[in-house]
Design an enzyme around this catalytic site. Structure first.
Site, PDB file in Angstrom:
ATOM      1  N   ASN A   9      -7.375   1.574  -9.911  1.00 50.75           N
ATOM      2  CA  ASN A   9      -7.229   2.646  -8.929  1.00 50.75           C
ATOM      3  C   ASN A   9      -6.326   3.719  -9.532  1.00 50.75           C
ATOM      4  O   ASN A   9      -5.114   3.549  -9.607  1.00 50.75           O
ATOM      5  CB  ASN A   9      -6.608   2.059  -7.648  1.00 50.75           C
ATOM      6  CG  ASN A   9      -6.279   3.110  -6.616  1.00 50.75           C
ATOM      7  OD1 ASN A   9      -6.692   4.266  -6.733  1.00 50.75           O
ATOM      8  ND2 ASN A   9      -5.528   2.716  -5.593  1.00 50.75           N
ATOM      9  N   LYS A  11      -5.540   6.557  -8.432  1.00 48.29           N
ATOM     10  CA  LYS A  11      -4.805   7.364  -7.441  1.00 48.29           C
ATOM     11  C   LYS A  11      -4.881   8.849  -7.821  1.00 48.29           C
ATOM     12  O   LYS A  11      -5.884   9.272  -8.376  1.00 48.29           O
ATOM     13  CB  LYS A  11      -3.370   6.849  -7.298  1.00 48.29           C
ATOM     14  CG  LYS A  11      -3.344   5.339  -7.037  1.00 48.29           C
ATOM     15  CD  LYS A  11      -2.013   4.807  -6.625  1.00 48.29           C
ATOM     16  CE  LYS A  11      -2.129   3.301  -6.402  1.00 48.29           C
ATOM     17  NZ  LYS A  11      -0.904   2.702  -5.917  1.00 48.29           N
ATOM     18  N   HIS A  96      -6.768   1.776   1.787  1.00 51.19           N
ATOM     19  CA  HIS A  96      -5.601   1.543   0.922  1.00 51.19           C
ATOM     20  C   HIS A  96      -4.330   1.807   1.722  1.00 51.19           C
ATOM     21  O   HIS A  96      -4.304   2.704   2.575  1.00 51.19           O
ATOM     22  CB  HIS A  96      -5.673   2.458  -0.312  1.00 51.19           C
ATOM     23  CG  HIS A  96      -4.640   2.104  -1.335  1.00 51.19           C
ATOM     24  ND1 HIS A  96      -3.335   2.527  -1.235  1.00 51.19           N
ATOM     25  CD2 HIS A  96      -4.714   1.338  -2.449  1.00 51.19           C
ATOM     26  CE1 HIS A  96      -2.653   2.029  -2.255  1.00 51.19           C
ATOM     27  NE2 HIS A  96      -3.463   1.310  -3.013  1.00 51.19           N
ATOM     28  N   GLU A  98      -1.748   3.353   1.041  1.00 56.00           N
ATOM     29  CA  GLU A  98      -1.275   4.748   0.975  1.00 56.00           C
ATOM     30  C   GLU A  98      -2.077   5.623   1.941  1.00 56.00           C
ATOM     31  O   GLU A  98      -1.526   6.561   2.543  1.00 56.00           O
ATOM     32  CB  GLU A  98      -1.374   5.261  -0.476  1.00 56.00           C
ATOM     33  CG  GLU A  98      -0.285   4.630  -1.338  1.00 56.00           C
ATOM     34  CD  GLU A  98      -0.647   4.461  -2.804  1.00 56.00           C
ATOM     35  OE1 GLU A  98      -1.617   5.082  -3.270  1.00 56.00           O
ATOM     36  OE2 GLU A  98       0.056   3.674  -3.481  1.00 56.00           O
ATOM     37  N   GLU A 168      -3.123  -6.483  -0.896  1.00 55.85           N
ATOM     38  CA  GLU A 168      -2.092  -5.702  -1.586  1.00 55.85           C
ATOM     39  C   GLU A 168      -0.845  -5.629  -0.712  1.00 55.85           C
ATOM     40  O   GLU A 168      -0.738  -4.755   0.156  1.00 55.85           O
ATOM     41  CB  GLU A 168      -2.599  -4.278  -1.843  1.00 55.85           C
ATOM     42  CG  GLU A 168      -3.848  -4.214  -2.683  1.00 55.85           C
ATOM     43  CD  GLU A 168      -3.966  -2.872  -3.411  1.00 55.85           C
ATOM     44  OE1 GLU A 168      -4.004  -2.887  -4.636  1.00 55.85           O
ATOM     45  OE2 GLU A 168      -3.988  -1.833  -2.744  1.00 55.85           O
ATOM     46  N   GLY A 174       3.417  -0.372  -6.695  1.00 56.31           N
ATOM     47  CA  GLY A 174       4.161   0.644  -7.437  1.00 56.31           C
ATOM     48  C   GLY A 174       5.654   0.382  -7.498  1.00 56.31           C
ATOM     49  O   GLY A 174       6.430   1.250  -7.880  1.00 56.31           O
ATOM     50  N   SER A 214       1.647  -4.096  -8.512  1.00 53.43           N
ATOM     51  CA  SER A 214       2.391  -4.312  -9.756  1.00 53.43           C
ATOM     52  C   SER A 214       1.782  -5.403 -10.639  1.00 53.43           C
ATOM     53  O   SER A 214       2.510  -6.162 -11.286  1.00 53.43           O
ATOM     54  CB  SER A 214       3.866  -4.598  -9.450  1.00 53.43           C
ATOM     55  OG  SER A 214       4.438  -3.488  -8.774  1.00 53.43           O
TER      56      SER A 214
HETATM   57  P1  PGA Z   1       0.192  -0.705  -8.517  1.00 55.68           P
HETATM   58  O1  PGA Z   1      -0.829  -0.214  -7.393  1.00 55.68           O
HETATM   59  O2  PGA Z   1      -0.593  -1.597  -9.462  1.00 55.68           O
HETATM   60  O3  PGA Z   1       0.677   0.551  -9.189  1.00 55.68           O
HETATM   61  O4  PGA Z   1       1.272  -1.467  -7.843  1.00 55.68           O
HETATM   62  C1  PGA Z   1      -1.813  -1.059  -6.897  1.00 55.68           C
HETATM   63  C2  PGA Z   1      -2.632  -0.338  -5.840  1.00 55.68           C
HETATM   64  O5  PGA Z   1      -2.053   0.416  -5.051  1.00 55.68           O
HETATM   65  O6  PGA Z   1      -3.863  -0.502  -5.772  1.00 55.68           O
END
Ligand code: PGA
Length: 252
Positions: A9, A11, A96, A98, A168, A174, A214
């Site tokens: 992803n 983003k 997601h 976010e 997640e 992140g 992460s």
């Molecule tokens: P990250 O994000 O691997 O940077 O923690 C995962 C995601 O939001 O899909």
């Protein structure tokens, strides 16, 4: 059928030149090799037609990061499932954390988007996961269950069988703070049991459940070794080909 998947992803990262470079690097390392998992990249909308052209006939499949909750019309700035389909996209990430946190998405919008995606023959990758305070107050299981029930349990068993889930935990995204393999497995197993209770064991066994938060080359192998973890949805570590390849190789 249950699959192993590593999905990147991106983003809101990568300009056109940077995106093309990353896709070309990945193509070079993946095409013509025996890859043990499905590999998906989810670049921003504007890169999707370029990405589908560059990956055509190769290993990589292309996903969008979102789609509209409307079919078409006067919705400035939105991109419909049918548009994604027409650009050669095969998957779409929906719900997601976010999107839920910054753009007001709810289980209700997830439900609508999943239906629209399925109508176009796209595979929805539906994200679920609890926030830190929900985990700390012992509500992780209830939150995840509610997201699945409200977002997905309106689907027929046949349609549910076309969905990929991504667990997640919001506190791991992140932050560099990965769930332990036991924490991931505990929720993944619970998700599979929840699905089994609604749709039966076969549908639950066939469901692909990815872990996200992460995930990186150094921890992917142990996470993916758990019986109910079928791969990963990767944010930060999908932005460099060495890191993303390191995660894909966790399946070798
Ligand atoms: P990250 O994000 O691997 O940077 O923690 C995962 C995601 O939001 O899909």
């Amino acid at each position: 059928m249950r699959k192993n998947i590593v999905a990147g992803n991106w983003k809101m990262n990568k300009t056109l030149g940077e995106g093309v470079d990353l896709i070309e690097e990945l193509n070079e390392q993946l095409n013509g090799t025996q890859v043990k998992c499905e590999v998906i990249i989810a670049p921003p909308f504007y890169l999707l037609p370029t990405a589908t052209q560059l990956t055509e006939g190769g290993v990589i499949k292309v996903s969008a990061q979102n789609c509209a909750d409307k079919e078409s019309g006067a919705y400035t700035g939105e991109v419909s499932a049918a548009m994604l389909k027409s650009a050669g996209v095969s998957h779409v990430i929906i719900g997601h954390s976010e999107r839920r946190a910054y753009y007001g998405e709810t289980d209700e919008t997830v439900k609508t988007k999943v239906e629209l995606a399925l109508k176009e023959g796209l595979t929805p990758i539906v994200c679920i996961g609890e926030k830190l305070e929900e985990r700390e107050s012992g509500k992780a299981f209830d939150v995840v269950k509610g997201q699945i029930e409200n977002g997905l349990f309106g689907l027929s068993a046949e349609d549910f069988g076309k969905v990929v889930l991504a667990y997640e935990p919001v506190w791991a995204i992140g932050t560099g703070k990965t769930a332990t393999k036991e924490q991931a497995e505990e929720i993944h197993k619970f998700v599979r049991d929840t699905v089994a209770a609604k749709y039966g064991t076969q549908v639950a066994e066939d469901l692909t459940i990815l872990y996200g938060g992460s995930c990186k080359p150094s921890n992917a192998k142990e996470l993916f070794s758990m019986p109910n973890v079928d791969g990963g949805l990767i944010g930060g570590a999908s932005l460099k080909s060495e890191d993303f390849m390191g995660i894909i190789k966790a399946f070798e």
